[in-house]
Design an enzyme around this catalytic site. Sequence first.
Site, PDB file in Angstrom:
ATOM      1  N   ASP A   1       9.807   4.037 -11.494  1.00 35.73           N
ATOM      2  CA  ASP A   1       8.948   3.532 -10.431  1.00 35.73           C
ATOM      3  C   ASP A   1       7.485   3.920 -10.698  1.00 35.73           C
ATOM      4  O   ASP A   1       7.198   5.040 -11.123  1.00 35.73           O
ATOM      5  CB  ASP A   1       9.441   4.150  -9.107  1.00 35.73           C
ATOM      6  CG  ASP A   1       8.872   3.470  -7.881  1.00 35.73           C
ATOM      7  OD1 ASP A   1       8.398   2.323  -7.991  1.00 35.73           O
ATOM      8  OD2 ASP A   1       8.913   4.100  -6.795  1.00 35.73           O
ATOM      9  N   HIS A   2       6.573   3.011 -10.427  1.00 35.55           N
ATOM     10  CA  HIS A   2       5.124   3.263 -10.571  1.00 35.55           C
ATOM     11  C   HIS A   2       4.743   3.854 -11.927  1.00 35.55           C
ATOM     12  O   HIS A   2       4.084   4.896 -12.002  1.00 35.55           O
ATOM     13  CB  HIS A   2       4.602   4.165  -9.438  1.00 35.55           C
ATOM     14  CG  HIS A   2       4.587   3.481  -8.118  1.00 35.55           C
ATOM     15  ND1 HIS A   2       3.693   2.472  -7.807  1.00 35.55           N
ATOM     16  CD2 HIS A   2       5.384   3.628  -7.036  1.00 35.55           C
ATOM     17  CE1 HIS A   2       3.942   2.033  -6.576  1.00 35.55           C
ATOM     18  NE2 HIS A   2       4.968   2.708  -6.091  1.00 35.55           N
TER      19      HIS A   2
ATOM     20  N   HIS B   1       2.516   2.889   1.484  1.00 33.59           N
ATOM     21  CA  HIS B   1       3.388   3.990   1.068  1.00 33.59           C
ATOM     22  C   HIS B   1       3.205   5.145   2.043  1.00 33.59           C
ATOM     23  O   HIS B   1       2.070   5.487   2.393  1.00 33.59           O
ATOM     24  CB  HIS B   1       3.000   4.497  -0.322  1.00 33.59           C
ATOM     25  CG  HIS B   1       3.264   3.518  -1.420  1.00 33.59           C
ATOM     26  ND1 HIS B   1       2.288   2.755  -2.000  1.00 33.59           N
ATOM     27  CD2 HIS B   1       4.413   3.190  -2.062  1.00 33.59           C
ATOM     28  CE1 HIS B   1       2.824   2.006  -2.955  1.00 33.59           C
ATOM     29  NE2 HIS B   1       4.112   2.233  -3.009  1.00 33.59           N
ATOM     30  N   GLY B   2       4.308   5.758   2.448  1.00 34.35           N
ATOM     31  CA  GLY B   2       4.205   6.943   3.305  1.00 34.35           C
ATOM     32  C   GLY B   2       4.195   6.570   4.772  1.00 34.35           C
ATOM     33  O   GLY B   2       4.817   5.583   5.187  1.00 34.35           O
TER      34      GLY B   2
ATOM     35  N   HIS C   1       7.225  -2.620  -1.559  1.00 31.94           N
ATOM     36  CA  HIS C   1       7.017  -1.165  -1.608  1.00 31.94           C
ATOM     37  C   HIS C   1       6.665  -0.667  -0.214  1.00 31.94           C
ATOM     38  O   HIS C   1       6.279  -1.437   0.652  1.00 31.94           O
ATOM     39  CB  HIS C   1       5.877  -0.833  -2.578  1.00 31.94           C
ATOM     40  CG  HIS C   1       6.303  -0.856  -4.008  1.00 31.94           C
ATOM     41  ND1 HIS C   1       6.373   0.271  -4.780  1.00 31.94           N
ATOM     42  CD2 HIS C   1       6.717  -1.873  -4.800  1.00 31.94           C
ATOM     43  CE1 HIS C   1       6.791  -0.057  -5.992  1.00 31.94           C
ATOM     44  NE2 HIS C   1       7.016  -1.347  -6.035  1.00 31.94           N
TER      45      HIS C   1
ATOM     46  N   SER D   1       9.465   2.772   4.091  1.00 30.60           N
ATOM     47  CA  SER D   1       9.635   3.747   5.186  1.00 30.60           C
ATOM     48  C   SER D   1       8.738   3.424   6.377  1.00 30.60           C
ATOM     49  O   SER D   1       7.567   3.079   6.209  1.00 30.60           O
ATOM     50  CB  SER D   1       9.284   5.152   4.696  1.00 30.60           C
ATOM     51  OG  SER D   1      10.164   5.537   3.679  1.00 30.60           O
TER      52      SER D   1
ATOM     53  N   ASN E   1      11.651  -0.614  -1.718  1.00 32.99           N
ATOM     54  CA  ASN E   1      11.469   0.779  -2.145  1.00 32.99           C
ATOM     55  C   ASN E   1      11.352   1.690  -0.928  1.00 32.99           C
ATOM     56  O   ASN E   1      10.585   1.393  -0.009  1.00 32.99           O
ATOM     57  CB  ASN E   1      10.172   0.913  -2.945  1.00 32.99           C
ATOM     58  CG  ASN E   1      10.260   0.284  -4.313  1.00 32.99           C
ATOM     59  OD1 ASN E   1      11.026  -0.646  -4.522  1.00 32.99           O
ATOM     60  ND2 ASN E   1       9.484   0.795  -5.238  1.00 32.99           N
TER      61      ASN E   1
HETATM   62  P1  13P Z   1       7.752   4.919   1.212  1.00 29.47           P
HETATM   63  O1  13P Z   1       7.606   6.376   0.923  1.00 29.47           O
HETATM   64  O2  13P Z   1       6.733   4.419   2.204  1.00 29.47           O
HETATM   65  O3  13P Z   1       9.130   4.545   1.584  1.00 29.47           O
HETATM   66  O4  13P Z   1       7.386   4.116  -0.132  1.00 29.47           O
HETATM   67  C1  13P Z   1       8.229   4.254  -1.235  1.00 29.47           C
HETATM   68  C2  13P Z   1       7.785   3.418  -2.366  1.00 29.47           C
HETATM   69  O5  13P Z   1       7.272   2.334  -2.208  1.00 29.47           O
HETATM   70  C3  13P Z   1       8.035   3.935  -3.720  1.00 29.47           C
HETATM   71  O6  13P Z   1       7.633   3.064  -4.712  1.00 29.47           O
END
Ligand code: 13P
Length: 277
Positions: A81-82, A179-180, A209, A212, A231
């Site tokens: 990932d990334h 993200h996050g 992505h 969460s 993700n």
């Molecule tokens: P979250 O931590 O927001 O779930 O994002 C995860 C992500 O996109 C990892 O590539």
Amino acid sequence: MLVNGKQVLDAAKAGRYGVPAPDYLDLDSARVFVRTAEEMGKPVILSYPQLLDTAFPLEEAAAVGKLLAERVKTPVVLHLDHGEDFEFLRRSIDLGFTSVMMDASMDTFEENVRKTKEVVAYAHSKGATVEAEIGHVGHGENLTEIQENESVYTTVEEAKRFAELTGVDSLAVSIGTVHGVYKDLATPQLNFQRLAEIAAAVPAPLVLHGGSGTGDDNLARCCREGICKVNIFTDFLTGAMDRIHANSPKSWPAMKECADAAMAEVLRHYYSVFGTK
Ligand code: 13P
């Protein structure tokens, strides 16, 4: 069973469902994700972010991921990932990763195309699949130490041209997630119109992505309307910590048990939200 991204994501696209891509950060989380997938008889995209290389080196992550994937019957994609640079992605493929993401989404369009094509050529020669990102998914409230945090929405024209020029196997798009953790924990407004337009213009399976905190209704709709891979990372950590605080385990093994049980529950929940088959 260790597989590359193609068969899992093509089936998801045809079946209009999403496959969870949980990020693992150690042996325990990887084991929980693979066991839960096996118990439910569903595929999983076991993801390891390059960012973790210092704490959990690539060689260890590859050994753990491969061992766990090869021991089960359910399809497991071992995904990097990334990925930030060709050399790291080349090493990860040589170590057994079956799928890699080249994330040059902060570069210019031309540079993103160039870097992605280089990875696609190598990965395909080794039977691995490639994801790239066009537009940019930024970072939420809790990730302010990461310098830039502005999302850039994906345009239909760029997504279409990028997919054609690179021959990438799947494409991550930016339609309103981060993200996050979201500001004030608010559920985001996603641009479903844009998602529909991109899905109609780009044949490659689409990736979301920043799963969460995005909200079950949003995610379920994304999976019905073109997203094939979601993700997730933060929700596993939050789930584990909430369970530990609630149960106040008295020993280290009991604490790990709490974390494992909570992470398994989060993954089961998302299988149901994404309609994974
Ligand atoms: P979250 O931590 O927001 O779930 O994002 C995860 C992500 O996109 C990892 O590539």
